[in-house]
Design a protein around this motif. Sequence first.
Motif, PDB file in Angstrom:
ATOM      1  N   UNK A 110       0.818  -1.209   0.000  1.00  0.00           N
ATOM      2  CA  UNK A 110       0.000   0.000   0.000  1.00  0.00           C
ATOM      3  C   UNK A 110       0.858   1.267   0.000  1.00  0.00           C
ATOM      4  N   UNK A 111       1.936   1.250   0.773  1.00  0.00           N
ATOM      5  CA  UNK A 111       2.836   2.415   0.810  1.00  0.00           C
ATOM      6  C   UNK A 111       3.453   2.641  -0.570  1.00  0.00           C
ATOM      7  N   UNK A 112       3.965   1.568  -1.160  1.00  0.00           N
ATOM      8  CA  UNK A 112       4.624   1.688  -2.470  1.00  0.00           C
ATOM      9  C   UNK A 112       3.624   2.096  -3.547  1.00  0.00           C
ATOM     10  N   UNK A 113       2.465   1.456  -3.569  1.00  0.00           N
ATOM     11  CA  UNK A 113       1.476   1.790  -4.600  1.00  0.00           C
ATOM     12  C   UNK A 113       0.890   3.185  -4.361  1.00  0.00           C
ATOM     13  N   UNK A 115       2.540   5.714  -3.060  1.00  0.00           N
ATOM     14  CA  UNK A 115       3.587   6.601  -3.573  1.00  0.00           C
ATOM     15  C   UNK A 115       3.484   6.686  -5.091  1.00  0.00           C
ATOM     16  N   UNK A 116       3.298   5.524  -5.716  1.00  0.00           N
ATOM     17  CA  UNK A 116       3.180   5.488  -7.174  1.00  0.00           C
ATOM     18  C   UNK A 116       1.984   6.275  -7.679  1.00  0.00           C
ATOM     19  N   UNK A 117       0.870   6.189  -6.978  1.00  0.00           N
ATOM     20  CA  UNK A 117      -0.314   6.941  -7.393  1.00  0.00           C
ATOM     21  C   UNK A 117      -0.065   8.443  -7.335  1.00  0.00           C
ATOM     22  N   UNK A 118       0.723   8.847  -6.384  1.00  0.00           N
ATOM     23  CA  UNK A 118       0.998  10.267  -6.219  1.00  0.00           C
ATOM     24  C   UNK A 118       2.053  10.773  -7.200  1.00  0.00           C
ATOM     25  N   UNK A 119       3.050   9.927  -7.494  1.00  0.00           N
ATOM     26  CA  UNK A 119       4.203  10.408  -8.252  1.00  0.00           C
ATOM     27  C   UNK A 119       4.345   9.855  -9.660  1.00  0.00           C
ATOM     28  N   UNK A 120       3.729   8.725  -9.980  1.00  0.00           N
ATOM     29  CA  UNK A 120       3.893   8.180 -11.330  1.00  0.00           C
ATOM     30  C   UNK A 120       3.128   9.023 -12.336  1.00  0.00           C
ATOM     31  N   UNK A 121       3.795   9.384 -13.388  1.00  0.00           N
ATOM     32  CA  UNK A 121       3.152  10.199 -14.414  1.00  0.00           C
ATOM     33  C   UNK A 121       2.606   9.376 -15.562  1.00  0.00           C
ATOM     34  N   UNK A 122       3.164   8.217 -15.808  1.00  0.00           N
ATOM     35  CA  UNK A 122       2.759   7.371 -16.924  1.00  0.00           C
ATOM     36  C   UNK A 122       1.393   6.741 -16.641  1.00  0.00           C
ATOM     37  N   UNK A 123       0.422   7.008 -17.479  1.00  0.00           N
ATOM     38  CA  UNK A 123      -0.938   6.518 -17.251  1.00  0.00           C
ATOM     39  C   UNK A 123      -1.046   4.996 -17.291  1.00  0.00           C
ATOM     40  N   UNK A 126       0.112   3.892 -13.937  1.00  0.00           N
ATOM     41  CA  UNK A 126      -0.818   4.394 -12.937  1.00  0.00           C
ATOM     42  C   UNK A 126      -2.076   3.532 -12.842  1.00  0.00           C
ATOM     43  N   UNK A 127      -2.605   3.107 -13.961  1.00  0.00           N
ATOM     44  CA  UNK A 127      -3.822   2.304 -13.947  1.00  0.00           C
ATOM     45  C   UNK A 127      -3.598   0.975 -13.218  1.00  0.00           C
ATOM     46  N   UNK A 128      -2.488   0.310 -13.500  1.00  0.00           N
ATOM     47  CA  UNK A 128      -2.174  -0.927 -12.792  1.00  0.00           C
ATOM     48  C   UNK A 128      -1.920  -0.687 -11.314  1.00  0.00           C
ATOM     49  N   UNK A 129      -1.275   0.422 -11.017  1.00  0.00           N
ATOM     50  CA  UNK A 129      -0.983   0.790  -9.635  1.00  0.00           C
ATOM     51  C   UNK A 129      -2.273   1.052  -8.856  1.00  0.00           C
ATOM     52  N   UNK A 135      -6.914  -3.120  -4.359  1.00  0.00           N
ATOM     53  CA  UNK A 135      -6.989  -4.516  -3.907  1.00  0.00           C
ATOM     54  C   UNK A 135      -6.320  -4.716  -2.564  1.00  0.00           C
ATOM     55  N   UNK A 136      -5.122  -4.144  -2.407  1.00  0.00           N
ATOM     56  CA  UNK A 136      -4.415  -4.262  -1.129  1.00  0.00           C
ATOM     57  C   UNK A 136      -5.190  -3.550  -0.025  1.00  0.00           C
ATOM     58  N   UNK A 137      -5.788  -2.398  -0.338  1.00  0.00           N
ATOM     59  CA  UNK A 137      -6.572  -1.666   0.653  1.00  0.00           C
ATOM     60  C   UNK A 137      -7.775  -2.466   1.127  1.00  0.00           C
ATOM     61  N   UNK A 138      -8.388  -3.207   0.215  1.00  0.00           N
ATOM     62  CA  UNK A 138      -9.535  -4.044   0.592  1.00  0.00           C
ATOM     63  C   UNK A 138      -9.114  -5.209   1.480  1.00  0.00           C
ATOM     64  N   UNK A 139      -7.851  -5.616   1.407  1.00  0.00           N
ATOM     65  CA  UNK A 139      -7.373  -6.765   2.187  1.00  0.00           C
ATOM     66  C   UNK A 139      -6.901  -6.414   3.600  1.00  0.00           C
TER      67      UNK A 139
END
Length: 161
Positions: A110-113, A115-123, A126-129, A135-139
């Motif tokens: 969740x921390x890594x993803x 971070x990726x949601x906040x900083x990844x620019x490539x769409x 981002x969609x996979x992230x 999914x991880x948040x639901x778990x």
Amino acid sequence: MNTQPHHSRPSHHRFSGPALRLGNARRRLIYLLLSVLFITGAVWLALKFGRSPDDLPGSWPARVMQIHGAATMGLLFLSGTMLFQHMLTAWALKKNRKTGVILASVLLLLVISGWGLYYLGDENWRQGDEWMHWGAGALVCPLLWLHIATGRQRRRQRVHA
């Protein structure tokens, strides 16, 4: 007369039993922060589902994510404070390792993803992230419940053995 300081006793005396359990205030704060994270994540998904980001109502999405981010920072801090007293001690004592490793791994994901949601620019990334983060948040909550239930069950078994 024993002149040895109290803290020099063997570690199996210091770290057995209740020392592994979190204090009431810390435990309640963790539950509160996880609840806020779950609720704000669910609200974000409800606002986003089936709509483009431009169609989302007013400043709600930004406010929801600000609250989500603040709760994340609090949970990150509390997780760090648990490292030595709870996590590493339980690992050394071989207690509740499987569910602890799974829970810690999902939290790290969740921390890594996040971070990726906040900083990844490539769409494409981002969609996979996003899917990984959702999914991880639901778990997390079911995994936390499993970790706690497993620890309590093993503690009851030791007491009755």
